[in-house]
Design a protein around this motif. Sequence first.
Motif, short mmCIF file in Angstrom:
data_model
loop_
_atom_site.label_atom_id
_atom_site.label_comp_id
_atom_site.label_asym_id
_atom_site.label_seq_id
_atom_site.Cartn_x
_atom_site.Cartn_y
_atom_site.Cartn_z
N THR A 125 0.77 -1.39 0.18
CA THR A 125 0.11 -0.07 0.16
C THR A 125 0.90 1.29 -0.02
O THR A 125 1.97 1.16 0.28
CB THR A 125 -0.70 0.01 1.29
OG1 THR A 125 -0.20 0.24 2.36
CG2 THR A 125 -1.80 -1.31 1.38
N TYR A 126 0.33 2.51 -0.11
CA TYR A 126 1.03 3.76 -0.39
C TYR A 126 1.54 3.78 1.11
O TYR A 126 2.56 4.37 1.31
CB TYR A 126 -0.03 4.88 -0.69
CG TYR A 126 0.64 5.98 -0.58
CD1 TYR A 126 1.15 6.67 -1.69
CD2 TYR A 126 0.79 7.06 0.58
CE1 TYR A 126 1.64 7.80 -1.70
CE2 TYR A 126 1.29 8.22 0.40
CZ TYR A 126 1.83 8.66 -0.72
OH TYR A 126 2.38 9.96 -0.71
N ALA A 127 0.73 3.41 2.09
CA ALA A 127 1.22 3.74 3.59
C ALA A 127 2.37 3.09 3.99
O ALA A 127 3.15 3.22 4.72
CB ALA A 127 -0.12 3.67 4.34
N TYR A 128 2.24 1.69 3.63
CA TYR A 128 3.33 0.88 3.78
C TYR A 128 4.67 1.25 3.20
O TYR A 128 5.72 1.20 3.75
CB TYR A 128 3.14 -0.59 3.20
CG TYR A 128 4.29 -1.60 3.62
CD1 TYR A 128 4.34 -2.17 4.66
CD2 TYR A 128 5.08 -1.79 2.76
CE1 TYR A 128 5.23 -3.13 5.18
CE2 TYR A 128 6.31 -2.77 3.00
CZ TYR A 128 6.42 -3.40 4.44
OH TYR A 128 7.25 -4.22 4.72
N GLN A 129 4.62 1.87 1.95
CA GLN A 129 5.80 2.33 1.11
C GLN A 129 6.36 3.59 1.87
O GLN A 129 7.59 3.77 2.03
CB GLN A 129 5.30 2.58 -0.26
CG GLN A 129 6.55 2.87 -1.26
CD GLN A 129 7.69 1.67 -1.58
OE1 GLN A 129 7.04 0.70 -1.21
NE2 GLN A 129 8.68 1.87 -1.74
N VAL A 130 5.33 4.47 2.62
CA VAL A 130 5.90 5.43 3.24
C VAL A 130 6.96 4.89 4.42
O VAL A 130 8.07 5.58 4.64
CB VAL A 130 4.63 6.31 3.95
CG1 VAL A 130 5.37 7.15 4.91
CG2 VAL A 130 3.85 6.92 2.75
N GLN A 131 6.52 4.12 4.98
CA GLN A 131 7.12 3.37 6.16
C GLN A 131 8.47 3.03 5.72
O GLN A 131 9.61 3.27 6.35
CB GLN A 131 6.38 2.59 7.08
CG GLN A 131 5.15 2.96 7.75
CD GLN A 131 4.28 1.83 8.30
OE1 GLN A 131 4.98 0.78 8.32
NE2 GLN A 131 3.01 2.06 8.52
N LEU A 132 8.41 2.05 4.76
CA LEU A 132 9.59 1.38 4.15
C LEU A 132 10.53 2.31 3.54
O LEU A 132 11.85 2.29 3.98
CB LEU A 132 9.34 0.29 3.16
CG LEU A 132 10.35 -0.37 2.60
CD1 LEU A 132 10.67 -1.53 3.62
CD2 LEU A 132 9.69 -1.28 1.35
N PHE A 133 10.22 3.50 2.80
CA PHE A 133 11.06 4.29 2.17
C PHE A 133 11.87 5.20 3.19
O PHE A 133 12.91 5.48 3.40
CB PHE A 133 10.42 5.18 1.35
CG PHE A 133 11.13 6.45 0.45
CD1 PHE A 133 12.10 5.87 -0.40
CD2 PHE A 133 11.19 7.40 0.84
CE1 PHE A 133 12.94 6.80 -1.04
CE2 PHE A 133 12.09 8.36 0.33
CZ PHE A 133 12.90 8.23 -0.68
N ASN A 134 11.05 5.72 4.35
CA ASN A 134 11.39 6.64 5.34
C ASN A 134 12.30 5.64 6.11
O ASN A 134 13.45 6.44 6.77
CB ASN A 134 10.53 7.06 6.21
CG ASN A 134 9.45 7.99 5.72
OD1 ASN A 134 9.92 8.53 4.60
ND2 ASN A 134 8.27 8.37 6.17
N ALA A 135 12.14 4.25 6.42
CA ALA A 135 13.36 3.56 7.17
C ALA A 135 14.60 3.59 6.38
O ALA A 135 15.73 3.63 7.09
CB ALA A 135 12.71 2.38 7.44
N TYR A 136 14.64 3.37 5.30
CA TYR A 136 15.69 3.41 4.34
C TYR A 136 16.44 4.78 4.18
O TYR A 136 17.63 4.54 4.38
CB TYR A 136 15.71 2.89 2.90
CG TYR A 136 14.98 1.61 2.75
CD1 TYR A 136 15.64 0.51 3.39
CD2 TYR A 136 13.92 1.13 1.64
CE1 TYR A 136 15.20 -0.82 3.10
CE2 TYR A 136 13.71 -0.24 1.44
CZ TYR A 136 14.10 -1.08 2.29
OH TYR A 136 13.67 -2.54 2.07
N VAL A 137 15.80 5.85 4.20
CA VAL A 137 16.40 7.15 4.32
C VAL A 137 16.97 7.33 5.50
O VAL A 137 18.19 8.00 5.56
CB VAL A 137 15.42 8.11 3.94
CG1 VAL A 137 15.90 9.50 4.29
CG2 VAL A 137 14.48 8.07 2.56
N ALA A 138 16.49 6.75 6.65
CA ALA A 138 17.04 6.98 8.08
C ALA A 138 18.07 6.10 8.06
O ALA A 138 19.14 6.56 8.71
CB ALA A 138 15.99 6.54 9.18
N ARG A 139 18.52 4.97 7.69
CA ARG A 139 19.37 4.05 7.63
C ARG A 139 20.80 4.69 6.68
O ARG A 139 21.84 4.56 6.92
CB ARG A 139 19.08 2.66 7.00
CG ARG A 139 20.12 1.81 7.60
CD ARG A 139 19.96 0.39 7.08
NE ARG A 139 19.69 0.24 5.57
CZ ARG A 139 19.28 -0.65 4.84
NH1 ARG A 139 18.99 -2.09 5.45
NH2 ARG A 139 19.21 -0.69 3.51
#
Length: 294
Positions: free
Chosen positions: A175-189
């Motif tokens: 979902t769009y919401a799941y991609q928000v969480q995933l992408f933000n986690a990669y950016v933070a890492r």
Amino acid sequence: MRKPSVLMVCCALTLTLVGCTTSEQADPNEPIEQPTVSDTEKPAETPTDNETAPAEPAPEAEEPAETDKDEQPATEPEPPAEEEPVAEPAEPSQPIELNGQANLELDALVLVNKQIALPSDYQPADLVTANIDFVDSATGERRMLRKEAARAIESLMKDAKAAGIDLKGTSAFRTYAYQVQLFNAYVARDGKEQAMKYSAPPGHSEHQTGLAIDVSSASVGYQLTQELEQTTEGKWLADNAQKYGFIVRYQRAYETETGYMYEPWHLRYIGVDHATNVHKTNVPFERYLEQLMD
């Protein structure tokens, strides 16, 4: 009685002939009559609007009619509709994108990349759970694909297993919401610049279309790694995915064009015919769609 002499007979005949000729001779003062021609014998004039054609040509007019019937008259309807095909909804006869938004009318050929996004609330209506082996971390919606793509990956996995190829799904629909969480986690890492090389911003992920799935094998610990390319499983995917309607979406040779690093694990469903053409021409999906529109 004395017979008349030859001389007497000749004289008598001469007098008789002279008399006849004199009585039938025309008067030289009388005008000579010219023969008249009746109206029916006059040559035909140019017909007027209310005149009909002569009877003689009528048979000739009928003969072409029979020939025309055999050879199809010029007024016969145009060729059947199938000779002038109407573009199918899945064909890119429409714009690939509309003001930066993916054209959903393209169906399985919908293009989503870093420049073209899906609506944040988009979710396919025909999502079903794919009946294949998944890694344990893939749960719920992440095991789902659009129905056509789900049936295709099931066939691929079944034939792969029969060929001794061990594959599992790691992530399908997001979902769009799941991609928000995933992408933000990669950016933070890793930081945004690095994250953008392997992860899509929300709305720009093919996984949201329900037409993409990541797969891996035990030979690489079911990780999403470029090392999959060198394995028997990775090579089998590269050689056979198109037979089931999938393409290896992000190729090494086109990293600049696609905007993503090489991902031998990322499969995108576009249908057997199109996947076969993409595999044969060896071009990125974006260029393939552009070529179809020319």
